[in-house]
Design an enzyme around this catalytic site. Sequence first.
Site, PDB file in Angstrom:
ATOM      1  N   GLY A   1       0.833  -1.204   0.000  1.00 58.90           N
ATOM      2  CA  GLY A   1       0.000   0.000   0.000  1.00 58.90           C
ATOM      3  C   GLY A   1       0.863   1.246   0.000  1.00 58.90           C
ATOM      4  O   GLY A   1       2.070   1.201   0.254  1.00 58.90           O
ATOM      5  N   GLN A   2       0.214   2.330  -0.307  1.00 58.49           N
ATOM      6  CA  GLN A   2       0.909   3.609  -0.337  1.00 58.49           C
ATOM      7  C   GLN A   2       0.046   4.639   0.386  1.00 58.49           C
ATOM      8  O   GLN A   2      -1.137   4.781   0.070  1.00 58.49           O
ATOM      9  CB  GLN A   2       1.177   4.064  -1.764  1.00 58.49           C
ATOM     10  CG  GLN A   2       1.841   5.433  -1.882  1.00 58.49           C
ATOM     11  CD  GLN A   2       3.232   5.449  -1.278  1.00 58.49           C
ATOM     12  OE1 GLN A   2       3.987   4.485  -1.431  1.00 58.49           O
ATOM     13  NE2 GLN A   2       3.568   6.528  -0.589  1.00 58.49           N
ATOM     14  N   GLY A   3       0.647   5.301   1.309  1.00 60.13           N
ATOM     15  CA  GLY A   3      -0.069   6.350   2.028  1.00 60.13           C
ATOM     16  C   GLY A   3       0.383   7.719   1.577  1.00 60.13           C
ATOM     17  O   GLY A   3       1.178   7.861   0.642  1.00 60.13           O
ATOM     18  N   ALA A   4      -0.124   8.699   2.246  1.00 61.24           N
ATOM     19  CA  ALA A   4       0.199  10.071   1.876  1.00 61.24           C
ATOM     20  C   ALA A   4       1.651  10.388   2.138  1.00 61.24           C
ATOM     21  O   ALA A   4       2.260  11.204   1.445  1.00 61.24           O
ATOM     22  CB  ALA A   4      -0.700  11.043   2.649  1.00 61.24           C
TER      23      ALA A   4
ATOM     24  N   GLY B   1       4.952   4.361   2.418  1.00 64.13           N
ATOM     25  CA  GLY B   1       4.358   3.111   1.973  1.00 64.13           C
ATOM     26  C   GLY B   1       4.170   2.126   3.112  1.00 64.13           C
ATOM     27  O   GLY B   1       4.704   2.298   4.214  1.00 64.13           O
ATOM     28  N   VAL B   2       3.342   1.115   2.819  1.00 62.30           N
ATOM     29  CA  VAL B   2       3.074   0.050   3.779  1.00 62.30           C
ATOM     30  C   VAL B   2       3.652  -1.247   3.199  1.00 62.30           C
ATOM     31  O   VAL B   2       3.373  -1.595   2.044  1.00 62.30           O
ATOM     32  CB  VAL B   2       1.566  -0.092   4.052  1.00 62.30           C
ATOM     33  CG1 VAL B   2       1.309  -1.204   5.064  1.00 62.30           C
ATOM     34  CG2 VAL B   2       0.989   1.226   4.537  1.00 62.30           C
TER      35      VAL B   2
ATOM     36  N   LYS C   1       5.113   0.267   8.406  1.00 67.68           N
ATOM     37  CA  LYS C   1       4.656   1.514   7.811  1.00 67.68           C
ATOM     38  C   LYS C   1       5.828   2.482   7.828  1.00 67.68           C
ATOM     39  O   LYS C   1       6.301   2.883   8.898  1.00 67.68           O
ATOM     40  CB  LYS C   1       3.459   2.070   8.578  1.00 67.68           C
ATOM     41  CG  LYS C   1       2.273   1.138   8.513  1.00 67.68           C
ATOM     42  CD  LYS C   1       1.004   1.747   9.038  1.00 67.68           C
ATOM     43  CE  LYS C   1      -0.150   0.765   8.880  1.00 67.68           C
ATOM     44  NZ  LYS C   1      -1.427   1.328   9.328  1.00 67.68           N
TER      45      LYS C   1
ATOM     46  N   ASP D   1     -10.505   9.331  14.866  1.00 67.18           N
ATOM     47  CA  ASP D   1     -10.487   9.014  13.442  1.00 67.18           C
ATOM     48  C   ASP D   1     -11.011   7.601  13.212  1.00 67.18           C
ATOM     49  O   ASP D   1     -10.420   6.815  12.467  1.00 67.18           O
ATOM     50  CB  ASP D   1      -9.072   9.161  12.882  1.00 67.18           C
ATOM     51  CG  ASP D   1      -9.070   9.267  11.357  1.00 67.18           C
ATOM     52  OD1 ASP D   1     -10.156   9.502  10.788  1.00 67.18           O
ATOM     53  OD2 ASP D   1      -8.008   9.109  10.745  1.00 67.18           O
TER      54      ASP D   1
END
Length: 1224
Positions: free
Chosen positions: A954-957, A960-961, A977, A1067
């Site tokens: 995965g890719q976050g802001a 990446g994960v 992460k 959140d």
Amino acid sequence: MSILSENNPTPTSITDPNESSHLHNPELNSGTRVASGPGPGPEVESTPLAPPTEVMNTTSANTSSLSLGSPMHEKIKQFDQDEVDTGETNDRTIDSGSGDIDDSQQSHNNNNNESNPESSEADDEKTQGMPPRMPGTFNVKGLHQGDDSDNEKQYTELTKSINKRTSKDSYSLGTLESPGTLNALETNNVSPAVIEEEQHTSSLEDLSLSLQHQNENARLSAPRSAPPQVPTSKTSSFHDMSSVISSSTSVHKIPSNPTSTRGSHLSSYKSTLDPGKPAQAAAPPPPEIDIDNLLTKSELDSETDTLSSATNSPNLLRNDTLQGIPTRDDENIDDSPRQLSQNTSATSRNTSGTSTSTVVKNSRSGTSKSTSTSTAHNQTAAITPIIPSHNKFHQQVINTNATNSSSSLEPLGVGINSNSSPKSGKKRKSGSKVRGVFSSMFGKNKSTSSSSSSNSGSNSHSQEVNIKISTPFNAKHLAHVGIDDNGSYTGLPIEWERLLSASGITKKEQQQHPQAVMDIVAFYQDTSENPDDAAFKKFHFDNNKSSSSGWSNENTPPATPGGSNSGSGSGGGGAPSSPHRTPPSSIIEKNNVEQKVITPSQSMPTKTESKQSENQHPHEDNATQYTPRTPTSHVQEGQFIPSRPAPKPPSTPLSSMSVSHKTPSSQSLPRSDSQSDIRSSTPKSHQDVSPSKIKIRSISSKSLKSMRSRKSGDKFTHIAPAPPPPSLPSIPKSKSHSASLSSQLRPATNGSTTAPIPASAAFGGENNALPKQRINEFKAHRAPPPPPSAPPAPPVPPAPPANLLSEQTSEIPQQRTAPSQALADVTAPTNIYEIQQTKYQEAQQKLREKKARELEEIQRLREKNERQNRQQETGQNNADTASGGSNIAPPVPVPNKKPPSGSGGGRDAKQAALIAQKKREEKKRKNLQIIAKLKTICNPGDPNELYVDLVKIGQGASGGVFLAHDVRDKSNIVAIKQMNLEQQPKKELIINEILVMKGSSHPNIVNFIDSYLLKGDLWVIMEYMEGGSLTDIVTHSVMTEGQIGVVCRETLKGLKFLHSKGVIHRDIKSDNILLNMDGNIKITDFGFCAQINEINSKRITMVGTPYWMAPEIVSRKEYGPKVDVWSLGIMIIEMLEGEPPYLNETPLRALYLIATNGTPKLKDPESLSYDIRKFLAWCLQVDFNKRADADELLHDNFITECDDVSSLSPLVKIARLKKMSESD
């Protein structure tokens, strides 16, 4: 001995059998002369008023023991010289040590009985004035025996007693009688003289005048009174009498000679200045004061006062002998409670300081203690301070006060006299009060306070200092948003207006919920990347209303002909027809003002256009956000600072060329777009629009101000025409807008304009020319050739601007719901500040880059010269200088020209540069602190040695994960992460989140394994949940109520644990609920975890969107753990309907709907069971006080009757299969 009664015109006389006192001074008696003879009645002769003569002379026969400075002694000397006492009354002596009011009252009553014949005769003389009478009643029995030593001893005792009572008997309006007299009045033993005195106040004016003359004469004659003998009552001169009269506010109980019977007669008289009964005596108007005379005599007064203080004269107030005898000035003596009950204390405090240096003057030659004491400038305790020469006016006023009736002059005397007597601390207290009144009357003048006295000066100064209020510290209030009668906002920050319009919040909605709109916009700004950057943009004028209306009017063609007519080559001939747009920014106004200086035809359009282009580009940028207009604004952003310098020539030709018939709407939006486009592509229609704007700018300064945004857009477009179309994507650069919002608002725009950098580069290239052009505009008005050439190039691509214009015009009505809306109007100019700031930064960066390039070129030239020098081996110095000169030449003109070009905005550019630099330094320092803290928390090892086989899932802001295997246990799969700290917007939250996760070990919370800080990247090792997030299940399958209940139950367990530890997740949403293959649920993402799911791109782009946020968070109110319960309710709707409410709305409008709609509505509530609807309603209570907490919800039927966790396993497998198939 004769005494003047202040208000009583009838004279009374007392004779002393032992002494022959003669009143040679008939003038003291307001036109009457009283001679006390052996007969019962006094003789009254009408004589003209005249100042006394030789009142200061003393005779050798003066052997009274009162010569030690008591006011009585001075008065007795005066009367002995002036008039012979023809009669003799009963010689009554009173024990001098008692000083009690009862004794004085007894003496007063006896004297009243003795003087009845005189009083009765005085009744016949009601219209006549009365000779001054001695103030107060005095107890002098103890003075008739004893030798000189005894007399001295008695005198010291009496002095103590007088000092003791000085503060108690301070005079006040209508309360100037001595304690004995007051007591006599209480017992109704008032002599006819007193009654007449109360009834006849008309003679006070004459009396005050005579007393004033006597005062002056006494002052003049003071140096002549000298014999240093121990004076007796016979030798007391008018000098003493005048002092007593003058010190109307400080009447003393005067001790008399023990062998003299005059004291007993004196005890029954009141001072002429005594107004009589407090209740009946009416204060006559204050007599006029001859200021000139007072000023002329002030020097003498100050000298004599200083002399008296310098002499060895003993002060009666310096010992406690007379403390037993009360005086009117003494307010703090407790011996006479009846006197305090007479309202004398209240008034005396206000007037106690008025009797000051009095009339008594000290003979300069006086050496004897006794003589000097009699002439001491202050006869009462703490009444007469030694006033410096600069205090002349106050001193004179005081003296006049003393000579005039106290009642008439009390208003003038208030606070005038300072209590500088060294002995009277108590007196100073009351004096300071009086001084405070005086200083307040005269505006607290420093001079006034200083002149009144040193103490009063210090008091007034301290008051002034205390009055000062410090300015606010660290104040950040940038704008006050209000609502006018029409429901429109006033003072709304520009970016807020733009956000509202971009978010589709209609004007009607804004009017319905104005406070909610302000709250959600503020919240949205707070959550932006750099909220502080927007501060610079929030200043604008109230005329934004008009500007907004003007902007809304832009949708219609300009009413003034200037718009159509303006469009000449110079672009300055237009009439100020469209001033309806007033630039919202003060910076813009400044630029416009500067532009006004420029010639109207060329220089004005260029300069104004450059500055207005900055302003217009913001406006246009607002439109471009709705439409592809952004390229122009971006070009301007990059060029904003340089364009301010002097893009006149380019703007002038282009503006004239671009000036067109374009409607205001097209002008407003296309202004930046069309202008930039016009300049870049310059279609005829666009050209027409921009020229009209340009003409308007040149028309007048006002029109320029209103049109500055338009013109600025045109100029900039002309300056950098090529980059404008691609510059649309540069809008997101403005930090005030979130990247997601900008992208969502203008996806098409991004496609059309994606090259703000080239525009800035072009602008940077033109920057050098612009400064020169601007200088020329001010001086020669010649347009630089390079800019004109640039403008023609932009016209070549007219099609893009036309498209942009059409798109903008079409989009404008959509995003601006009503052209008349104030918000829409303001929205257009809204971008000005943002664009300005971004332009500042970009321009500065470009300038720095340009300088760097220039330096590199210079370096290359130097190296080349050096090589040539080596080859030639000679002329190295020449080559060096030549290279240096060549190097210096290019850079020098650039910087020099830049400042002139930015004459209007140069200061702003510098300020922006300083602010940006400061922010960078602050950010850098903060980052260093955070990194240092993280190093203490994180494991110093290398995660690559512990975890292998990293696979990115995965890719976050901000990173990446990855999945990885633990080297220590190959079967253990962990999730890593990885976050780049430089890209992390809120680094400070990372520390708290790591600490929270370290201390949160719970079955329903993702376990935190370890963290590492490696080369600026933060690695967070966590438990891997192979099932993915709940979002995968929600988007790929339909969940039953039982399955939804399981998710809620497990989530509530984790929330209960967090809330018990004081942690609020804030959140909770499907993205942060992870599952494993068995259906177990765990909460993750405590503030720094990136989103793993990339299926829903909308979710990824909406980082920080508030769709799951509780109303109290959106409204910026205080909130607690129950915000997580609201988010859980929204997540239930997400599981039921596949997405949260308002997901298709813009983030800002979603905030607005959350704050105003309350509990969101379900699409199909009838299909749901009662339990889930009840549970959902409990979770989504707008009032958090009525909202349930996690523990309460765990006991709800919907939770207790839900399915088992294993029921989620099939959903997880289905989601994984679908996800894999999609990836294939």
